[in-house]
Design a protein around this motif. Sequence first.
Motif, PDB file in Angstrom:
ATOM      1  N   PRO A  66       0.726  -1.264  -0.056  1.00 54.67           N
ATOM      2  CA  PRO A  66      -0.026   0.205  -0.084  1.00 54.67           C
ATOM      3  C   PRO A  66       0.992   1.273  -0.259  1.00 54.67           C
ATOM      4  O   PRO A  66       1.946   1.347   0.609  1.00 54.67           O
ATOM      5  CB  PRO A  66      -0.813  -0.071   1.374  1.00 54.67           C
ATOM      6  CG  PRO A  66       0.068  -0.795   2.308  1.00 54.67           C
ATOM      7  CD  PRO A  66       0.912  -1.860   1.187  1.00 54.67           C
ATOM      8  N   GLN A  67       0.387   2.221  -0.685  1.00 50.12           N
ATOM      9  CA  GLN A  67       1.064   3.571  -0.766  1.00 50.12           C
ATOM     10  C   GLN A  67      -0.153   4.690  -0.842  1.00 50.12           C
ATOM     11  O   GLN A  67      -1.259   4.386  -1.287  1.00 50.12           O
ATOM     12  CB  GLN A  67       2.107   3.791  -2.076  1.00 50.12           C
ATOM     13  CG  GLN A  67       3.120   2.918  -2.041  1.00 50.12           C
ATOM     14  CD  GLN A  67       4.129   2.989  -3.155  1.00 50.12           C
ATOM     15  OE1 GLN A  67       3.763   3.813  -3.990  1.00 50.12           O
ATOM     16  NE2 GLN A  67       5.161   2.147  -3.239  1.00 50.12           N
ATOM     17  N   LYS A  68       0.295   5.756  -0.444  1.00 50.14           N
ATOM     18  CA  LYS A  68      -0.753   6.848  -0.444  1.00 50.14           C
ATOM     19  C   LYS A  68      -0.637   7.755  -1.682  1.00 50.14           C
ATOM     20  O   LYS A  68       0.446   7.999  -2.107  1.00 50.14           O
ATOM     21  CB  LYS A  68      -0.458   7.903   0.642  1.00 50.14           C
ATOM     22  CG  LYS A  68      -0.839   7.322   2.176  1.00 50.14           C
ATOM     23  CD  LYS A  68      -0.699   8.370   3.000  1.00 50.14           C
ATOM     24  CE  LYS A  68      -1.039   7.556   4.535  1.00 50.14           C
ATOM     25  NZ  LYS A  68      -0.870   8.851   5.659  1.00 50.14           N
ATOM     26  N   GLY A  69      -1.651   8.167  -2.344  1.00 50.62           N
ATOM     27  CA  GLY A  69      -1.800   8.974  -3.628  1.00 50.62           C
ATOM     28  C   GLY A  69      -2.511  10.049  -3.477  1.00 50.62           C
ATOM     29  O   GLY A  69      -3.664  10.039  -2.474  1.00 50.62           O
ATOM     30  N   SER A  70      -2.474  10.995  -4.549  1.00 43.66           N
ATOM     31  CA  SER A  70      -3.154  12.241  -4.208  1.00 43.66           C
ATOM     32  C   SER A  70      -3.327  12.793  -5.759  1.00 43.66           C
ATOM     33  O   SER A  70      -2.323  13.021  -6.524  1.00 43.66           O
ATOM     34  CB  SER A  70      -2.774  13.281  -3.259  1.00 43.66           C
ATOM     35  OG  SER A  70      -3.529  14.715  -3.234  1.00 43.66           O
ATOM     36  N   CYS A  71      -4.436  13.106  -6.040  1.00 45.47           N
ATOM     37  CA  CYS A  71      -4.887  13.777  -7.274  1.00 45.47           C
ATOM     38  C   CYS A  71      -4.242  15.218  -7.205  1.00 45.47           C
ATOM     39  O   CYS A  71      -4.142  15.808  -6.294  1.00 45.47           O
ATOM     40  CB  CYS A  71      -6.496  13.865  -7.565  1.00 45.47           C
ATOM     41  SG  CYS A  71      -7.135  12.362  -8.000  1.00 45.47           S
ATOM     42  N   SER A  72      -4.121  15.725  -8.444  1.00 51.21           N
ATOM     43  CA  SER A  72      -3.563  17.230  -8.487  1.00 51.21           C
ATOM     44  C   SER A  72      -4.729  18.025  -8.141  1.00 51.21           C
ATOM     45  O   SER A  72      -5.698  17.770  -8.119  1.00 51.21           O
ATOM     46  CB  SER A  72      -3.102  17.550  -9.984  1.00 51.21           C
ATOM     47  OG  SER A  72      -4.003  17.062 -11.202  1.00 51.21           O
ATOM     48  N   TYR A  73      -4.491  19.219  -7.846  1.00 50.95           N
ATOM     49  CA  TYR A  73      -5.462  20.240  -7.297  1.00 50.95           C
ATOM     50  C   TYR A  73      -6.260  20.564  -8.432  1.00 50.95           C
ATOM     51  O   TYR A  73      -5.972  20.828  -9.722  1.00 50.95           O
ATOM     52  CB  TYR A  73      -4.841  21.731  -7.052  1.00 50.95           C
ATOM     53  CG  TYR A  73      -5.847  22.707  -6.568  1.00 50.95           C
ATOM     54  CD1 TYR A  73      -6.103  22.522  -5.213  1.00 50.95           C
ATOM     55  CD2 TYR A  73      -6.203  23.570  -7.152  1.00 50.95           C
ATOM     56  CE1 TYR A  73      -6.922  23.517  -4.626  1.00 50.95           C
ATOM     57  CE2 TYR A  73      -7.160  24.522  -6.697  1.00 50.95           C
ATOM     58  CZ  TYR A  73      -7.497  24.520  -5.545  1.00 50.95           C
ATOM     59  OH  TYR A  73      -8.614  25.333  -4.877  1.00 50.95           O
ATOM     60  N   GLY A  74      -7.698  20.372  -8.288  1.00 55.83           N
ATOM     61  CA  GLY A  74      -8.972  20.706  -9.107  1.00 55.83           C
ATOM     62  C   GLY A  74      -9.480  19.351  -9.649  1.00 55.83           C
ATOM     63  O   GLY A  74     -10.591  19.518 -10.224  1.00 55.83           O
ATOM     64  N   SER A  75      -8.919  18.333  -9.199  1.00 55.73           N
ATOM     65  CA  SER A  75      -9.491  16.976  -9.687  1.00 55.73           C
ATOM     66  C   SER A  75      -9.642  16.025  -8.352  1.00 55.73           C
ATOM     67  O   SER A  75      -9.150  16.573  -7.416  1.00 55.73           O
ATOM     68  CB  SER A  75      -8.614  16.113 -10.755  1.00 55.73           C
ATOM     69  OG  SER A  75      -7.323  16.105 -10.135  1.00 55.73           O
ATOM     70  N   VAL A  76     -10.505  14.933  -8.381  1.00 55.47           N
ATOM     71  CA  VAL A  76     -10.776  14.188  -7.299  1.00 55.47           C
ATOM     72  C   VAL A  76     -10.657  12.736  -8.055  1.00 55.47           C
ATOM     73  O   VAL A  76     -10.602  12.626  -9.127  1.00 55.47           O
ATOM     74  CB  VAL A  76     -12.017  14.170  -6.839  1.00 55.47           C
ATOM     75  CG1 VAL A  76     -12.280  15.669  -6.313  1.00 55.47           C
ATOM     76  CG2 VAL A  76     -13.059  14.311  -7.661  1.00 55.47           C
TER      77      VAL A  76
END
Length: 241
Positions: free
Chosen positions: A203-213
Amino acid sequence: MRVVMSSIFRLVFTLVFLLEIQINAQNFKCTQGTGFFPDPVQCDLYYVCSKGIGEERLCPDGLVFDDKDPNHERCDIPANVKCGDRTVLQEAKPSKGCPRANGYYRHEDPLACDKFYNCVDGLPHELPCPPGLVYDDTDSTCAWPRDNHRKDCTKAKKDVLDDGFSCPDGEVIGPGGRALPHPTFAHPDDCQKFYICRNGVQPQKGSCSYGSVYNDETFTCDDPDNVPGCEKYYDEDDKKN
Protein backbone atom coordinates in the motif's frame (compact mmCIF):
# COMPACT_ATOMS: atom_id res chain seq x y z
CA MET A 1 25.14 -39.35 30.75
CA ARG A 2 23.09 -38.24 27.77
CA VAL A 3 25.71 -35.63 26.87
CA VAL A 4 28.47 -38.25 26.97
CA MET A 5 26.44 -40.68 24.83
CA SER A 6 25.69 -37.93 22.35
CA SER A 7 29.38 -37.03 22.08
CA ILE A 8 30.31 -40.68 21.58
CA PHE A 9 27.63 -41.06 18.92
CA ARG A 10 28.85 -38.01 17.02
CA LEU A 11 32.45 -39.25 17.21
CA VAL A 12 31.47 -42.68 15.88
CA PHE A 13 29.38 -41.09 13.13
CA THR A 14 32.30 -38.88 12.08
CA LEU A 15 34.74 -41.80 12.01
CA VAL A 16 32.33 -43.91 9.93
CA PHE A 17 31.74 -40.97 7.62
CA LEU A 18 35.48 -40.40 7.08
CA LEU A 19 35.99 -44.11 6.50
CA GLU A 20 33.27 -44.14 3.85
CA ILE A 21 34.90 -41.19 2.09
CA GLN A 22 38.24 -42.98 2.13
CA ILE A 23 36.67 -46.14 0.72
CA ASN A 24 34.85 -44.13 -1.96
CA ALA A 25 38.11 -42.40 -2.94
CA GLN A 26 39.88 -45.74 -3.22
CA ASN A 27 37.07 -47.23 -5.31
CA PHE A 28 36.54 -44.21 -7.57
CA LYS A 29 38.07 -44.66 -11.01
CA CYS A 30 39.01 -41.71 -13.19
CA THR A 31 37.82 -43.23 -16.45
CA GLN A 32 36.35 -40.06 -17.95
CA GLY A 33 39.56 -38.13 -18.45
CA THR A 34 40.67 -34.93 -16.77
CA GLY A 35 38.14 -32.80 -14.89
CA PHE A 36 35.80 -32.65 -11.93
CA PHE A 37 33.48 -35.61 -11.40
CA PRO A 38 30.78 -36.42 -8.82
CA ASP A 39 30.86 -39.20 -6.29
CA PRO A 40 28.19 -41.75 -7.29
CA VAL A 41 26.66 -41.83 -3.77
CA GLN A 42 27.39 -38.57 -1.97
CA CYS A 43 26.15 -35.32 -3.50
CA ASP A 44 28.59 -32.95 -1.80
CA LEU A 45 31.63 -35.12 -2.55
CA TYR A 46 33.52 -34.97 -5.85
CA TYR A 47 36.88 -35.81 -7.39
CA VAL A 48 39.52 -33.96 -9.34
CA CYS A 49 40.88 -36.34 -11.97
CA SER A 50 44.25 -35.84 -13.60
CA LYS A 51 46.34 -38.48 -15.36
CA GLY A 52 44.02 -41.22 -14.13
CA ILE A 53 44.39 -40.25 -10.45
CA GLY A 54 41.47 -38.89 -8.46
CA GLU A 55 41.76 -36.43 -5.58
CA GLU A 56 38.66 -36.19 -3.35
CA ARG A 57 37.16 -32.85 -2.45
CA LEU A 58 34.19 -31.85 -0.33
CA CYS A 59 31.85 -28.93 -0.87
CA PRO A 60 31.30 -26.54 2.05
CA ASP A 61 28.58 -27.83 4.38
CA GLY A 62 25.16 -27.02 2.93
CA LEU A 63 26.31 -26.93 -0.68
CA VAL A 64 26.42 -29.80 -3.18
CA PHE A 65 28.51 -30.52 -6.26
CA ASP A 66 27.14 -29.34 -9.60
CA ASP A 67 28.18 -31.99 -12.13
CA LYS A 68 26.77 -30.39 -15.30
CA ASP A 69 30.20 -29.42 -16.65
CA PRO A 70 33.30 -31.54 -15.81
CA ASN A 71 35.52 -28.62 -16.80
CA HIS A 72 34.24 -26.41 -13.99
CA GLU A 73 34.54 -26.92 -10.24
CA ARG A 74 31.30 -25.62 -8.76
CA CYS A 75 29.35 -26.16 -5.54
CA ASP A 76 25.84 -24.72 -5.31
CA ILE A 77 22.71 -24.80 -3.15
CA PRO A 78 20.69 -28.05 -3.43
CA ALA A 79 17.77 -26.25 -5.10
CA ASN A 80 19.98 -25.59 -8.14
CA VAL A 81 21.46 -29.09 -8.42
CA LYS A 82 19.82 -32.38 -9.35
CA CYS A 83 21.52 -34.91 -7.11
CA GLY A 84 19.41 -37.88 -8.28
CA ASP A 85 20.63 -41.02 -6.52
CA ARG A 86 23.44 -39.13 -4.81
CA THR A 87 21.44 -38.72 -1.63
CA VAL A 88 24.21 -38.97 1.01
CA LEU A 89 25.54 -35.74 2.54
CA GLN A 90 28.30 -34.89 4.98
CA GLU A 91 27.44 -34.45 8.64
CA ALA A 92 25.74 -31.11 9.18
CA LYS A 93 27.47 -28.30 11.07
CA PRO A 94 24.43 -26.44 12.44
CA SER A 95 24.35 -23.13 14.29
CA LYS A 96 21.54 -20.86 15.46
CA GLY A 97 19.37 -20.06 12.45
CA CYS A 98 21.43 -22.32 10.17
CA PRO A 99 20.60 -26.05 9.87
CA ARG A 100 23.79 -26.24 7.80
CA ALA A 101 26.70 -23.84 7.56
CA ASN A 102 25.77 -22.51 4.11
CA GLY A 103 22.59 -22.02 2.13
CA TYR A 104 19.15 -20.45 2.42
CA TYR A 105 16.75 -21.52 5.19
CA ARG A 106 13.33 -20.58 6.53
CA HIS A 107 13.05 -18.31 9.54
CA GLU A 108 12.65 -20.08 12.89
CA ASP A 109 9.57 -17.95 13.65
CA PRO A 110 6.66 -19.84 12.02
CA LEU A 111 4.79 -16.56 11.60
CA ALA A 112 7.67 -14.87 9.76
CA CYS A 113 6.81 -16.39 6.38
CA ASP A 114 8.22 -13.37 4.57
CA LYS A 115 11.71 -13.71 6.06
CA PHE A 116 14.56 -16.19 5.63
CA TYR A 117 18.23 -16.69 6.44
CA ASN A 118 21.21 -16.67 4.11
CA CYS A 119 23.81 -18.70 5.99
CA VAL A 120 27.47 -18.17 5.16
CA ASP A 121 30.04 -20.21 7.08
CA GLY A 122 27.53 -20.73 9.88
CA LEU A 123 26.56 -17.06 10.23
CA PRO A 124 22.87 -16.32 9.55
CA HIS A 125 21.94 -13.16 7.67
CA GLU A 126 18.23 -12.37 7.98
CA LEU A 127 16.65 -11.19 4.72
CA PRO A 128 13.10 -10.10 3.80
CA CYS A 129 11.07 -11.26 0.83
CA PRO A 130 9.64 -8.59 -1.49
CA PRO A 131 6.18 -7.38 -0.39
CA GLY A 132 3.49 -9.99 -0.89
CA LEU A 133 5.86 -12.95 -1.24
CA VAL A 134 6.73 -15.73 1.21
CA TYR A 135 9.87 -17.83 1.50
CA ASP A 136 9.68 -21.23 -0.22
CA ASP A 137 12.43 -23.48 1.14
CA THR A 138 11.82 -26.14 -1.52
CA ASP A 139 13.12 -23.80 -4.22
CA SER A 140 15.16 -21.57 -1.86
CA THR A 141 13.43 -18.46 -3.15
CA CYS A 142 10.56 -16.10 -2.43
CA ALA A 143 7.28 -16.91 -4.17
CA TRP A 144 3.67 -15.83 -4.27
CA PRO A 145 1.63 -17.64 -1.60
CA ARG A 146 -0.40 -19.46 -4.27
CA ASP A 147 2.79 -20.83 -5.86
CA ASN A 148 4.87 -21.82 -2.83
CA HIS A 149 5.23 -25.39 -1.56
CA ARG A 150 4.78 -24.61 2.14
CA LYS A 151 1.44 -25.50 3.70
CA ASP A 152 2.04 -23.28 6.73
CA CYS A 153 2.35 -20.08 4.67
CA THR A 154 -0.74 -19.61 2.55
CA LYS A 155 -0.92 -15.85 3.03
CA ALA A 156 1.72 -13.15 3.06
CA LYS A 157 1.96 -10.70 5.94
CA LYS A 158 0.17 -7.49 5.02
CA ASP A 159 1.74 -4.06 5.23
CA VAL A 160 -0.46 -1.51 6.99
CA LEU A 161 -0.23 2.27 6.52
CA ASP A 162 -0.27 4.66 9.47
CA ASP A 163 -3.97 5.37 8.89
CA GLY A 164 -4.87 1.68 9.02
CA PHE A 165 -5.23 0.97 5.29
CA SER A 166 -4.02 -2.38 3.92
CA CYS A 167 -4.53 -3.85 0.47
CA PRO A 168 -7.61 -6.09 0.24
CA ASP A 169 -7.33 -9.70 -0.93
CA GLY A 170 -8.27 -10.69 -4.44
CA GLU A 171 -7.90 -9.16 -7.88
CA VAL A 172 -9.40 -5.83 -8.91
CA ILE A 173 -10.92 -5.83 -12.39
CA GLY A 174 -10.46 -2.64 -14.38
CA PRO A 175 -12.77 -1.03 -16.96
CA GLY A 176 -11.35 -3.22 -19.74
CA GLY A 177 -12.19 -6.43 -17.91
CA ARG A 178 -8.56 -7.16 -16.99
CA ALA A 179 -7.06 -7.43 -13.52
CA LEU A 180 -5.23 -4.25 -12.52
CA PRO A 181 -1.56 -4.91 -11.63
CA HIS A 182 -1.47 -1.86 -9.32
CA PRO A 183 -5.08 -1.25 -8.26
CA THR A 184 -6.16 2.00 -6.62
CA PHE A 185 -8.79 2.64 -3.97
CA ALA A 186 -10.68 5.73 -2.85
CA HIS A 187 -9.87 7.40 0.45
CA PRO A 188 -12.91 7.13 2.76
CA ASP A 189 -12.84 10.79 3.88
CA ASP A 190 -10.99 12.83 1.26
CA CYS A 191 -12.08 13.05 -2.40
CA GLN A 192 -8.64 14.17 -3.58
CA LYS A 193 -6.74 11.32 -1.97
CA PHE A 194 -6.56 7.62 -2.81
CA TYR A 195 -4.48 4.50 -2.17
CA ILE A 196 -2.24 2.55 -4.54
CA CYS A 197 -1.55 -1.17 -4.05
CA ARG A 198 1.74 -1.92 -5.80
CA ASN A 199 1.60 -5.43 -7.24
CA GLY A 200 -1.72 -5.70 -5.42
CA VAL A 201 -0.09 -6.01 -1.99
CA GLN A 202 2.12 -3.01 -1.10
CA PRO A 203 0.00 0.00 0.00
CA GLN A 204 1.00 3.57 -0.77
CA LYS A 205 -0.76 6.91 -0.45
CA GLY A 206 -1.70 8.88 -3.56
CA SER A 207 -3.27 12.23 -4.29
CA CYS A 208 -4.87 13.82 -7.35
CA SER A 209 -3.60 17.16 -8.61
CA TYR A 210 -5.39 20.28 -7.42
CA GLY A 211 -8.77 20.68 -9.08
CA SER A 212 -9.42 16.98 -9.62
CA VAL A 213 -10.71 14.17 -7.41
CA TYR A 214 -10.42 10.41 -7.42
CA ASN A 215 -13.03 8.47 -9.40
CA ASP A 216 -13.40 4.93 -8.08
CA GLU A 217 -15.34 3.83 -11.15
CA THR A 218 -12.64 4.69 -13.66
CA PHE A 219 -9.71 4.30 -11.20
CA THR A 220 -8.38 7.70 -12.32
CA CYS A 221 -8.38 11.33 -11.21
CA ASP A 222 -11.36 13.14 -12.69
CA ASP A 223 -13.35 16.38 -12.70
CA PRO A 224 -15.34 16.76 -9.44
CA ASP A 225 -18.58 17.07 -11.42
CA ASN A 226 -18.11 13.47 -12.62
CA VAL A 227 -17.82 12.00 -9.13
CA PRO A 228 -21.03 11.88 -7.07
CA GLY A 229 -20.50 13.36 -3.62
CA CYS A 230 -17.35 15.25 -4.60
CA GLU A 231 -18.88 17.96 -6.78
CA LYS A 232 -18.32 20.72 -4.19
CA TYR A 233 -15.00 19.45 -2.84
CA TYR A 234 -13.10 22.62 -3.87
CA ASP A 235 -15.88 25.13 -3.14
CA GLU A 236 -14.47 26.06 0.28
CA ASP A 237 -11.07 26.80 -1.29
CA ASP A 238 -12.72 29.04 -3.88
CA LYS A 239 -14.46 31.01 -1.13
CA LYS A 240 -11.16 31.54 0.66
CA ASN A 241 -9.62 32.90 -2.51
